[in-house]
Design an enzyme around this catalytic site. Sequence first.
Site, PDB file in Angstrom:
ATOM      1  N   CYS A  91       0.848  -1.342   0.125  1.00 34.35           N
ATOM      2  CA  CYS A  91       0.090  -0.222   0.114  1.00 34.35           C
ATOM      3  C   CYS A  91       0.766   1.232   0.001  1.00 34.35           C
ATOM      4  CB  CYS A  91      -0.955   0.067   1.186  1.00 34.35           C
ATOM      5  SG  CYS A  91      -0.260  -0.078   2.933  1.00 34.35           S
ATOM      6  N   ASP A 346      -7.304   5.645  -1.088  1.00 32.51           N
ATOM      7  CA  ASP A 346      -7.005   4.354  -0.366  1.00 32.51           C
ATOM      8  C   ASP A 346      -6.539   3.303  -1.534  1.00 32.51           C
ATOM      9  OD1 ASP A 346      -7.133   2.124   1.145  1.00 32.51           O
ATOM     10  OD2 ASP A 346      -9.002   2.274   1.927  1.00 32.51           O
ATOM     11  N   HIS A 348      -6.195   0.203  -0.780  1.00 34.26           N
ATOM     12  CA  HIS A 348      -6.524  -1.053  -0.172  1.00 34.26           C
ATOM     13  C   HIS A 348      -7.442  -1.564  -0.778  1.00 34.26           C
ATOM     14  CE1 HIS A 348      -4.213   0.749   3.162  1.00 34.26           C
ATOM     15  NE2 HIS A 348      -3.726  -0.401   3.284  1.00 34.26           N
TER      16      HIS A 348
END
Length: 459
Positions: A91, A346, A348
């Site tokens: 990430c 994000d 993820h």
Amino acid sequence: METLGTGWALKSKTSFSRNSPVLLLGKCYHFKVEDDDSVTEACYEGSNEDSVMGNAEAFRKDFASRVWLTYREELPPLPSSTLTSDCGWGCMLRAGQMMLAQALILHFLGRDWTWSEAMTLQPLDTETWTTTAAKRLVASLQGSPRPSDQGSPPMHQAQARGSAEEADAHLKEMYHRTLVSWFGDSPSAHLGLHRLVRMGLTMGKQAGDWYGPAVVAHILKKAVEEATDPGLAGITAYVSQDCTVYSADVIDSHRAPRAGQVSAERSDAPPSQHSDQPVSASALSDSRAVIILIPVRLGGEKTNPDYFNFAKSILSLEYCIGIIGGKPKQACYFVGFQDDSLIYMDPHYCQSFVDVSTSDFPLQSYHCPSPKKMPFSKMDPSCTIGFYSRSAQDYERISQELSKVLQPSARDKYPAFTFMQGHGRDYDLSAGLTPEKREWPFIRDPRRTATTTGDFVLL
């Protein structure tokens, strides 16, 4: 629905207040429906004169036009590894890619650019992003015709058939598509995951390891410096030392030709219609743009609240390319704020591999329609701040403006970073350091007189 550290669940819809301005990488938006003379004053005082007012739709389009890099699976094996996915560990590298992509958008397209298809993206906040869902979306995108999938005609045809605006739009879309392809998940992609993992090997990191924001800053610098694509010849990167930006080093980066840089004779030709590689204006001269990366620590175990206003001021500048950081062991890319909450992208979500070598690869999975928010208080203190400087003259203005932002108030005893005239010490921060030490941004040369106390730099 909460997002897990290594999971890929999508959070419920993010809510925004209609009574407070929203800042997104230097652009100011307000969601009030009625006209209000106080709106302009409400925009954060750290924003510059170029900030624009807009409504919720303008904000959505601006946000969705930022390049979104996420976990991917079914990749070619990563260097020195059998791993074929970065799900669960990559990430911070993805956040770094997003910050680098924003710098390249400023370089080639400008801050006002937005993607023409940004508002056609489907909302992602109603289902869990599983492997099956990701495959289904990518398959549907690859199977359904879109205006951008009909093949890109040569530039001279675009100019012949339509207006200058159409030709300009076509050229910018070519730049956009090429820019995204540089972040493709293949060994040949100049700024792709495979290249970043290979760079990390020289710094003691391997595929599957946790990468912190300071290490990623050095990896990004190395990747940009070693990229051989002619379109990237006009840009380089600089990483601060000990939270100090040495102005002479940045000026040198602006002026010094990079090894292997294409000559002026070759650079003044337009991009080849076969390679579709953009060549920036700065590549045509002896000046290069510089991406300035500054690893900092904004507190001890937790972010010091005294730095909140500083972070707001930084994100209110159009030449800021964002902040990579996040929660402990869960990285994200901060692009703006509203009140005391950060707005972020994000990484993820585990999506399937996309072959960016084809001329009409689907772009939809590289743009996110759904911003997320996080309280400043939950932000991990370790982060890397990024800026884009187009020229040496631009840097002089940037350093002067940032020096004002950095002036500590009575409460803020120590600035997050500082500018110094002259050159830094001739040593490599990453040389001979363990991965643990390399994560700490306040590494100091013992020969220097400056000292540290706790988590802060004594100036």
